[in-house]
Design a protein around this motif. Sequence first.
Motif, PDB file in Angstrom:
ATOM      1  N   ASN A 279      15.342   2.663  19.086  1.00  0.00           N
ATOM      2  CA  ASN A 279      16.585   1.895  19.223  1.00  0.00           C
ATOM      3  C   ASN A 279      17.814   2.770  19.032  1.00  0.00           C
TER       4      ASN A 279
ATOM      5  N   THR B 108      23.851   1.449  16.144  1.00  0.00           N
ATOM      6  CA  THR B 108      22.657   0.596  16.149  1.00  0.00           C
ATOM      7  C   THR B 108      22.788  -0.499  15.103  1.00  0.00           C
ATOM      8  N   TYR B 109      23.247  -0.125  13.918  1.00  0.00           N
ATOM      9  CA  TYR B 109      23.478  -1.111  12.855  1.00  0.00           C
ATOM     10  C   TYR B 109      24.509  -2.143  13.294  1.00  0.00           C
TER      11      TYR B 109
ATOM     12  N   GLU C 252      20.667  -4.279  15.829  1.00  0.00           N
ATOM     13  CA  GLU C 252      19.289  -3.904  16.139  1.00  0.00           C
ATOM     14  C   GLU C 252      18.613  -3.249  14.934  1.00  0.00           C
ATOM     15  N   THR C 253      17.291  -3.290  14.939  1.00  0.00           N
ATOM     16  CA  THR C 253      16.515  -2.652  13.885  1.00  0.00           C
ATOM     17  C   THR C 253      16.643  -1.138  14.000  1.00  0.00           C
TER      18      THR C 253
ATOM     19  N   SER D 282      25.289  -3.092  16.207  1.00  0.00           N
ATOM     20  CA  SER D 282      24.795  -3.932  17.294  1.00  0.00           C
ATOM     21  C   SER D 282      23.753  -4.940  16.814  1.00  0.00           C
TER      22      SER D 282
ATOM     23  N   LYS E 129      18.931   5.013  21.977  1.00  0.00           N
ATOM     24  CA  LYS E 129      19.541   4.323  23.118  1.00  0.00           C
ATOM     25  C   LYS E 129      21.063   4.317  23.023  1.00  0.00           C
ATOM     26  N   GLN E 130      21.589   4.544  21.825  1.00  0.00           N
ATOM     27  CA  GLN E 130      23.032   4.445  21.602  1.00  0.00           C
ATOM     28  C   GLN E 130      23.753   5.720  22.033  1.00  0.00           C
TER      29      GLN E 130
END
Length: 318
Positions: free
Chosen positions: A197, A186-187, A191-192, A189, A200-201
């Motif tokens: 979020n 997530t980091y 995204e917050t 990508s 989703k990964q």
Amino acid sequence: MSNKIIPYGGQAVIEGVMFGGQHTQVTAIRRKDGSIETFEMEKKSYGLVQALKKVPILRGLVALIESSALGAKHMQYASEKYELDEGDDEPQSEIDSNSSNWFMWLSVAVVGILSLVFGKVLFTALPAWLASVLFDRYVENLILQNLIEGAIKILLLLLYLWGISQTPMIKRVFQYHGAEHKVISTYESGETLTVENVQKQSTLHYRCGSSFIIFTVLVGVVLYSFFQYDNVWDRIWTRLILLPVVIGISYEVLRITNQVRDIPILRYLGYPGLWLQKLTTREPKDDQVEVAIAAFDRMRELDAAYIEQEKDQTAFVS
């Protein structure tokens, strides 16, 4: 904070996750009462170690030893807090992040390194012995002998991972492992870091230590094919002597597969490691993701504070 993507790493611990930054390491765990507690360590910078980390092949062995030594401290912290939650008495050797008891830290680090060495030796020597005893009398081709040895090593590894994954505690550790990967992805990508979020990964990541393990097997099959042996003990000693080289090359392969993961054809080079991660990671629950986010955010916060402090000191001196 810089917008540059930093290749952060981490590991799962009992009821939590540890993340390592450029200057700090932070473990967050979920206590029995539902609260999240953190354990924070500053990463000491030693000139020789930093210099060795820049040397190809050698840096892999250095990084592995360092991560095992430091990771052992976080694992002990998490296990002692877990024991405290499960029992009534305070553990006698509970880790304090501000402790000056250097002997305790050294002991934990040594245990972590010895565990690493024992594991590597066992999973190197045992497959070599089994392959020699069971198959060498029927197979004379050196490459085929090494392929059989590699297959035995993978089989033992899979059986071991499957076996420990059946225990409730390890299942939860593997869920936290998945949460660790999801947070890093997530980091990376951009995204917050929210639970939504992060969930989703994928639980799989190219830079995982599980990928490194499978690469040591594959690299070993190739490297051992250049060395003849006369008997089973000669074979085992050859493997053990070459183990640091296998580790070093495998680390470089891991770095390369991570660098080319966005190239359509070359991304498949990292698939063996991703397949193994299907055993070592599980889909985390939301509350486990919250713990991973807490560790990552705190690590980034401490890293930023450290960098600002260095800037202030530089400005003062100048």
